[in-house]
Structure formats: structure tokens, C-alpha cells
Write an enzyme that holds these catalytic residues in place. Structure first.
Site, PDB file in Angstrom:
ATOM      1  N   ARG A  46       0.837  -1.193   0.000  1.00  0.00           N
ATOM      2  CA  ARG A  46       0.000   0.000   0.000  1.00  0.00           C
ATOM      3  C   ARG A  46       0.876   1.249   0.000  1.00  0.00           C
ATOM      4  O   ARG A  46       2.087   1.163   0.153  1.00  0.00           O
ATOM      5  CB  ARG A  46      -0.942   0.012   1.207  1.00  0.00           C
ATOM      6  CG  ARG A  46      -0.230  -0.349   2.514  1.00  0.00           C
ATOM      7  CD  ARG A  46      -0.805   0.306   3.681  1.00  0.00           C
ATOM      8  NE  ARG A  46      -0.623   1.747   3.609  1.00  0.00           N
ATOM      9  CZ  ARG A  46       0.542   2.372   3.815  1.00  0.00           C
ATOM     10  NH1 ARG A  46       1.633   1.714   4.094  1.00  0.00           N
ATOM     11  NH2 ARG A  46       0.609   3.697   3.740  1.00  0.00           N
ATOM     12  N   ASP A 237      -2.626  10.665  -2.280  1.00  0.00           N
ATOM     13  CA  ASP A 237      -2.956   9.587  -3.218  1.00  0.00           C
ATOM     14  C   ASP A 237      -3.307  10.105  -4.605  1.00  0.00           C
ATOM     15  O   ASP A 237      -3.141   9.413  -5.597  1.00  0.00           O
ATOM     16  CB  ASP A 237      -4.090   8.723  -2.659  1.00  0.00           C
ATOM     17  CG  ASP A 237      -3.584   7.863  -1.513  1.00  0.00           C
ATOM     18  OD1 ASP A 237      -3.560   8.366  -0.375  1.00  0.00           O
ATOM     19  OD2 ASP A 237      -3.154   6.722  -1.768  1.00  0.00           O
ATOM     20  N   LYS A 248      -5.521   9.574   2.673  1.00  0.00           N
ATOM     21  CA  LYS A 248      -6.203   8.692   3.627  1.00  0.00           C
ATOM     22  C   LYS A 248      -7.305   9.410   4.398  1.00  0.00           C
ATOM     23  O   LYS A 248      -7.138  10.547   4.823  1.00  0.00           O
ATOM     24  CB  LYS A 248      -5.155   8.147   4.601  1.00  0.00           C
ATOM     25  CG  LYS A 248      -5.660   7.215   5.684  1.00  0.00           C
ATOM     26  CD  LYS A 248      -6.420   6.019   5.148  1.00  0.00           C
ATOM     27  CE  LYS A 248      -5.630   5.249   4.125  1.00  0.00           C
ATOM     28  NZ  LYS A 248      -6.498   4.420   3.255  1.00  0.00           N
TER      29      LYS A 248
END
Lengths: 344, 344
Positions: A46, A237, A248
Site C-alpha cells: 500500500r 494519493d 487517507k
């Protein structure tokens, strides 16, 4: 020493299974795209830059070393592999950026024999991996210039060695400041539902003997009010062309609180995280994950099973709350109109 | 039907052990002050109004039904019992309010035989219990007047039947609006570290078939930005005379986010929660609890054992972020100068 989060070893992708941290450090060799897609989906690997690398290397697993009838068959397989890997997680654009880079590489080499296209693709994927290392160091250098001796820094989720090939985006900045012998104090949000702050960030910082204090997500505002935090660094992201940043879930919450307390809020992300095809944050696709991640912790019920849940994996911080974005090409400050020039 | 959180049954204090909810509903009879002090400390019984009642009934357990040599011996024991029960948790003022009420009752009856003072004390403790029921209903009535059909309400921690003798402070308002057939949607913050939102609030609302969605604490800001929440109702543990309010950790975080999104933020608390001896929030003592509550969840490690933690059980929301305080004597709105007149 950064963690060996992802590497290419004997025709397989070797990762640390991050779902097992911090209690166990388990390495796992991934040999086919189904396992790779699943590893990304389950967050075994991740972090936006790391899943970019996972995607690029995943393409090699997908095309394999078998023979193809002709270039058409090869191209068909490649398209399938890229689309299948892209179906794992929708928000982090680094995955799509890396997959597109692989597609382009195949296109450039399209007239050569399949065996040579394959070699070129491996070279390209390893370049993505190697470049991420250099990019981390550059971002860390720019970011650390913002950190002063005595700073108390809040970070959210994990934007460290486990999210990249080297020592991270937001955490890279912290590692660099520590290497430069600046005395810093770090607060790590635990980051529910999947606890990447508690499990991964705390683990990385303890490992490097950096002064780190773990807090629950809902405590940060109170610490800010009490003057215990003076800077925030987070990863990203996907960043829209106006600077709006998806990261997040909970990042936006931190940004609002930092703004209220006049605390600088910095985003650290490589150029590959920018999506200039997207004008603003509203257009970024936000992954919604299973309600059981909220309803349970470590597999055990924390709420009545009948209760409804809502579980967006990301939120969007509007550019107005961001003090600067640190990339490998330098620090971008508001207004973020420079993004279009810097990111080409 | 409200939950039977606390009652006086056959010379014992019967509570639901809230640490076991929602998986098991276990009633527990507490027969001595050591167990009562521990039950409050361990949050087997919790919520500012409920621990007020627990303190008052706890005094009866402490003085017991034995003979005392003289009034001096009785007084000495009573002072010890009150001080010992008061040592359980420092923030919620309702505990001290109830204990002082018991002390005053003993003083008023000081010239009567010990057996009669004991009877008067039992009567007083049962009055505290009974009055809390009436107070809950009154607050609920005032509070529900602020709720409109179609409202989407966020609540933090548990301010429900489990925190009071009847159906709660903030949740009482929600129950009343539901009884009045207003269509409402409730979002419950899980409330780390001890998950009172997930374990208790979700359980109470599911039990009453109210539309409830459980979220992690760090998701509320994102929901607010997306227009999914239009009112916030929370309880309180201690309110200073200027309106600054101590409540469960994370409440201030919610208040800052509500303010940023122009969403009304309401505190629901009985008069006993006000501490007019305290001018402002800074002077409210904030309980710090064990770091293991942050480092572990349900007894299992979620972070490296060596990591430092910070675990304040409460935070303070300054009065400037509060839209109104709902008490059994009516709704107090800013500026909160009326507090001194309403609370005598």
C-alpha cells in the site's frame, strides 16, 4: 535504513505483507497478477508510490515468459493485464500513472520481437522502482528545509518507507530532518479503520529511534489547542490540478484543525501523484471499502452487527487548507497555479 | 424503554457492566465502596450523570449498616467514603456534586441518631437517582425542539441511557425527536480509545430502531464537507461558568469541524454538570488514562509496545464553538452570561 517494502527478486515481486505488521515481519513472493491484484486490494502492499511500483512490476507477472502467437495476442494480453491491475484500487493515481508508463513503453517497442518488448518492460518497471528511491530523497531534502530544531510534527496514516521504495514521502522528510540532527518530536495519528499510523508509522519511527508518540485520531485537535503540534506533514494519493488533495480518510479532518489553529499543513508527494486531467478534488474517485473494517477491529466485533457503517478510504483536502506541496521538483506554494507548469 | 443502567436493589448498586457491551449484557451487584470505586475507574459504570448517581449510592455502601461508636466515628467514616469515591475519576463534576449533596444531607441531619442519618442519606441518594430521570426528560423536550424533520445528527461518545438513569442527555434529545416521529438520521463516532460510540451508542440506537450509521472519528469532517451532517449533539462532563465544556476526548475536534462547516454544535447537560467555581475551561482537571488504552484494542496490540502514547480522556471545547447548551431549566444561548443566573 529504509524498509525493503517492494523489490523484484527471481521473477517475482517480493513484498512485506503489511497486514501482518507490526507483530510479524513476513516477506511474501508474488508470482501472478491475481495475487498481485489481491495484495494491492487487501493492502498487503500500500501507499501511492509503492502501489505504482507494484503495478509496474505486476505487468511483468501478467505477461509472464510464455510464447505469444503474434504481436496481436501479446498486445491483447498486455491490455488485459493493465486493466486488471488497475481494477484493484481506484484512488491513488500513481498506479494508473505506472501502468500507463508500461503501456507507452510497450508501444515504443511495438515493432521489436515480443521477447525484447518484455525485456524493455522489465527495464521500465525497474526504472520506476529505482527512480522512486531518488525521488524520495529529493522530496525529503526539500521538505526537511521546512523543519526547524524543536519542531513537533503531526503525521497521519503511513507515508513512510512502507509506502514507497525508499524512506517515504511525509516520513522521508522526518527521517531526513532526523539525519540532519534536528531535534524533532513526532505525533502519529493511529488512522482508523486500518490503523496504518499505529501499525506502520509508529513501527518505522521506533525502528529509527525517532521520538514518536501515538495518539488516537480524535486527539490531534486537543494537542493543537494546547500548543503541542506546530507542523503537519502528510502524503497524498491523488492531487488535482488546482492542488486539491485526496489522501487517507481523516487527512481533511487534520487539515481543518490545523487551519483553525494556524498550523502549517504540508503535503509531500511525487509528481506521479498529480492528475492534471482532473480540475478539482470533487472529481477524484473515492474508494469505499467494506463496513466490516469499521464494525470490527483485528477481526473482532466492536459494535452491534446490525449497525450500518460508512467507510470511505480517502477524503479530499481543498487546496485552500494546504500551505505547500513538496515534490521532487521543488516546493509548490499557493496559489497552486504553478502545478500546470511544474507537472508536465 | 431506557436501559436499566444503575439502580438500588437489596442494599446493593446494580449496574450493567458497560465494559462487556455490546457483546454481552451483564448485570453486576456492587456491595462495597472498593468495588464501586473500581467500577467507576474501569468505566463499568460511566457517563457524568450516571457516575453522580453511582457516587451517591456508593456512599450508602461505604457507611454500611454497622454500628458506629459515636457521631464522630460516623462523620469520620463518611468523610473517608466521600473522599475515596471522589478519587475514582477527576473530570466529571457530577460525581463531586452528588457527593457534596450527600455530605450536606448528613450535616442537616447531624443531630439525629446515626440510623436516621443513614435513612436520610438513602432517601437523598434515591432522590438523586429519581431526579435524573425527570431531568433527562426535560432536557430531551427542550433539545428536541431544535430538531427538524430530515435532520442528520452527529453524536460523539455515549450520552445515552447508559450514561444516565433515564434515556440520556444528547441521545435523550434524539430519542425524543424519534418518539415525536421526526425522521432523523444519526451518525455515531466510534470514539477511540474505548469505543463508547461503537459499543454503546450504536447499541442503544439499534435497540430503538433509529437510523444509525457508525463512522470512525476521523470521518466526520469529510461527511460534513459532503453535506451529510447538519447538527451535532454531545453531552458534557464539566462546564465552566463561561460555557467552556469538558467532554470525551474528540469532542473539541468535532466542534472545530462543525464550526468550519457552519453546523450548529449543541451541548446537552443537566445543571449538575456546571461548575461555576471554575471560570474557564483551562481550569478543568483532565484525566489522563493508561497508554495501553491507545496501544491496544480489546486487549490486543495494535502498535509496537515501545511506542510512547498520550491518552487524555477529555478535551475542552471553548464556549465560542458552542451554539447552545440545553439544560433541564431551558436552552442557554451565547453569550453564556446567563449561566450564573440559571445555575445557582
Amino acid at each position: 535504513m529504509p524498509v525493503a517494502t517492494i523489490d523484484w527478486v527471481k521473477n517475482a515481486v517480493r513484498i512485506i505483507d503489511q497486514t501482518k505488521l507490526p507483530n510479524k515481519t513476513v516477506y511474501k513472493d508474488i508470482k501472478d497478477i491475481k495475487s498481485m491484484q489481491r495484495a494491492i486490494k487487501r493492502l498487503e502492499v500500500r501507499g501511492a508510490p509503492a502501489i505504482g511500483v507494484a503495478g509496474a512490476l505486476g505487468v511483468l507477472l501478467g505477461i509472464g515468459d510464455r510464447d505469444y502467437k503474434d504481436h496481436v495476442a501479446f498486445k491483447k494480453r498486455l491490455d488485459y493485464v493493465i486493466s486488471y491491475l488497475g481494477s484493484s484500487r481506484p484512488t491513488a493515481v500513481n498506479l494508473f500513472w505506472a501502468l500507463e508508463r508500461m503501456r507507452k513503453c510497450a508501444k515504443t517497442n511495438a515493432r521489436r520481437p515480443v521477447s525484447e518488448i518484455r525485456k524493455a518492460l522489465l527495464k521500465e518497471a525497474l526504472a520506476v522502482l529505482r527512480e522512486d528511491r531518488i525521488i524520495c530523497r529529493k522530496m525529503a531534502g526539500y521538505g526537511a528545509s521546512l523543519i526547524k530544531d524543536g519542531d513537533a510534527i503531526l503525521t497521519h496514516c503511513n507515508a513512510g518507507g512502507l509506502a514507497t521504495v525508499d524512506y517515504g514521502t511525509a516520513l522521508g522528510v522526518i527521517f531526513k530532518a532526523h539525519e540532519d540532527r534536528k531535534r524533532i518530536k513526532v505525533f502519529a495519528d493511529e488512522t482508523r479503520p486500518l490503523l496504518q499510523g499505529a501499525r506502520l508509522t509508529a513501527w518505522e519511527l521506533v525502528r529509527e529511534k525517532i521520538d514518536v508518540t501515538l495518539i488516537c485520531d480524535n486527539m490531534a485537535a486537543s494537542l493543537m489547542a494546547n500548543g503541542k503540534i506546530n507542523k503537519v506533514f502528510v502524503g497524498a494519493d491523488r492531487i488535482a490540478s488546482n492542488g486539491d488533495t485526496a489522501n487517507k480518510i481523516g487527512t481533511y479532518n487534520v487539515a481543518v484543525c490545523a487551519h483553525y489553529h494556524s498550523i502549517p499543513f504540508y503535503v509531500v508527494a511525487p509528481v506521479a501523484t498529480f492528475d492534471i486531467s482532473i480540475k478539482k478534488g470533487d472529481d477524484i474517485p473515492i474508494e469505499e471499502r467494506s463496513g466490516d473494517e469499521v464494525r470490527k477491529i483485528l477481526g473482532r466485533d466492536i459494535a452491534p452487527r446490525q449497525v450500518k457503517t460508512y467507510n470511505p478510504a480517502f477524503d479530499v483536502t481543498p487546496h485552500g487548507l494546504i500551505s505547500a506541496i513538496i515534490t521532487e521538483r521543488g516546493i509548490i506554494r499557493p496559489p497552486f497555479s504553478a502545478i500546470r507548469h511544474i507537472i508536465k
